[in-house]
Design a protein around this motif. Structure first.
Motif, PDB file in Angstrom:
ATOM      1  N   GLU A   1      34.289  38.483  42.909  1.00 40.97           N
ATOM      2  CA  GLU A   1      35.735  38.559  43.148  1.00 40.97           C
ATOM      3  C   GLU A   1      36.305  37.196  43.525  1.00 40.97           C
ATOM      4  OE1 GLU A   1      35.958  41.552  46.135  1.00 40.97           O
ATOM      5  OE2 GLU A   1      36.040  43.218  44.699  1.00 40.97           O
ATOM      6  N   VAL A   2      35.527  36.420  44.275  1.00 40.52           N
ATOM      7  CA  VAL A   2      35.962  35.068  44.623  1.00 40.52           C
ATOM      8  C   VAL A   2      36.072  34.222  43.355  1.00 40.52           C
ATOM      9  CG1 VAL A   2      35.369  32.941  45.861  1.00 40.52           C
ATOM     10  CG2 VAL A   2      34.972  35.162  46.944  1.00 40.52           C
TER      11      VAL A   2
ATOM     12  N   TYR B   1      36.583  35.275  40.329  1.00 34.90           N
ATOM     13  CA  TYR B   1      37.717  35.771  39.544  1.00 34.90           C
ATOM     14  C   TYR B   1      39.036  35.209  40.074  1.00 34.90           C
ATOM     15  CZ  TYR B   1      41.195  38.987  37.657  1.00 34.90           C
ATOM     16  OH  TYR B   1      42.305  39.516  37.043  1.00 34.90           O
ATOM     17  N   ASP B   2      39.210  35.248  41.376  1.00 37.19           N
ATOM     18  CA  ASP B   2      40.444  34.739  41.973  1.00 37.19           C
ATOM     19  C   ASP B   2      40.636  33.250  41.680  1.00 37.19           C
ATOM     20  OD1 ASP B   2      41.086  37.194  43.006  1.00 37.19           O
ATOM     21  OD2 ASP B   2      40.271  36.787  45.022  1.00 37.19           O
TER      22      ASP B   2
ATOM     23  N   VAL C   1      41.729  32.918  38.000  1.00 38.77           N
ATOM     24  CA  VAL C   1      43.139  33.340  37.814  1.00 38.77           C
ATOM     25  C   VAL C   1      44.094  32.244  38.263  1.00 38.77           C
ATOM     26  CG1 VAL C   1      44.878  34.934  38.695  1.00 38.77           C
ATOM     27  CG2 VAL C   1      42.659  35.810  37.960  1.00 38.77           C
ATOM     28  N   ARG C   2      43.699  31.525  39.290  1.00 40.77           N
ATOM     29  CA  ARG C   2      44.538  30.449  39.840  1.00 40.77           C
ATOM     30  C   ARG C   2      44.221  29.092  39.203  1.00 40.77           C
ATOM     31  NH1 ARG C   2      43.864  34.355  43.440  1.00 40.77           N
ATOM     32  NH2 ARG C   2      45.549  34.885  44.920  1.00 40.77           N
TER      33      ARG C   2
END
Length: 220
Positions: free
Chosen positions: A209-210, A212-213, A216-217
């Motif tokens: 999840e880290v 992925y974030d 995305v950024r």
């Protein structure tokens, strides 16, 4: 009636009571040493990787203290009674192994081996589960220590972003993935180990999840 048999039994009871008290004190001291070391390593999550590496090097003195506590404990246990009492300190020994495993990762970004455990804690890991002739660290205790690393890695992945190290989560993800693959090769018969292994997926998910974030950024 010969009462000597009861006198002998009472003597054994008294010796057992005395041993239990000595074991309780020795284990309590080992727990204290592990707590102090855990508190020191907890600081690594708010540090840069270089600072965390320096912390790991400086924490070697903590392992000397833990080694002294284990040595004291070992002096109370005869090899033939090792497994009779082992469940009393096994959780604390798992913690000690986890500290070595985490320290090794912080310092060298690799998995600590049984040889590393012996180097820092002063006692061999019984990797072949053979009959013992001396105090040992069990294979299960070592593996529990390795499993604990996944939780530390998931925290590091999150906290490395906070200290602006956006490359580290990818490195952590690769390492955790390889480590997870290695564990899948093991036929874990120990119920406790199996349950903890099943929980690893949540730490892996958190690391992903880290990543992925960050993607995305556009930070990775």
């Amino acid at each position: 009636m010969d009462l000597q048999v009861f006198i002998d039994l009472q003597d054994k009871f008294e010796k057992e009571t005395a041993l239990n008290e000595e074991l309780r004190d020795a284990i309590k001291e080992l727990e204290k040493c592990c707590r102090l070391a855990s508190a020191k390593f907890a600081k690594s999550h708010s540090l840069t990787r270089e600072q965390a590496k320096e912390l790991a090097v400086s924490a070697r003195t903590q392992f000397k203290a833990i080694n002294a506590c284990i040595t004291n404990l070992a002096g109370l246990i005869k090899p033939e009674t090792f497994y009779r009492y082992q469940d009393r300190w096994t959780n604390t020994m798992q913690t000690a192994c986890a500290l070595v495993v985490f320290s090794t990762y912080l310092e060298e970004a690799r998995l600590a081996t049984p040889e590393d455990i012996e180097k820092h804690l002063g006692f061999k890991v019984n990797t072949e589960n053979r009959d013992i002739s001396e105090f040992v660290i069990t294979l299960e205790e070592y593996l529990h220590g390795v499993i604990s690393l996944f939780n530390e890695l998931s925290r590091l992945a999150v906290n490395s972003v906070i200290v602006n190290d956006v490359e580290r989560p990818q490195e952590i993800a690769s390492f955790a993935s390889e480590l997870y693959s290695g564990f899948q090769l093991l036929n874990l018969k120990n119920d406790s180990l199996r349950r903890r292994f099943d929980s690893i997926k949540y730490d892996i998910k958190r690391i992903e999840e880290v990543q992925y974030d960050l993607r995305v950024r556009n930070l990775n």
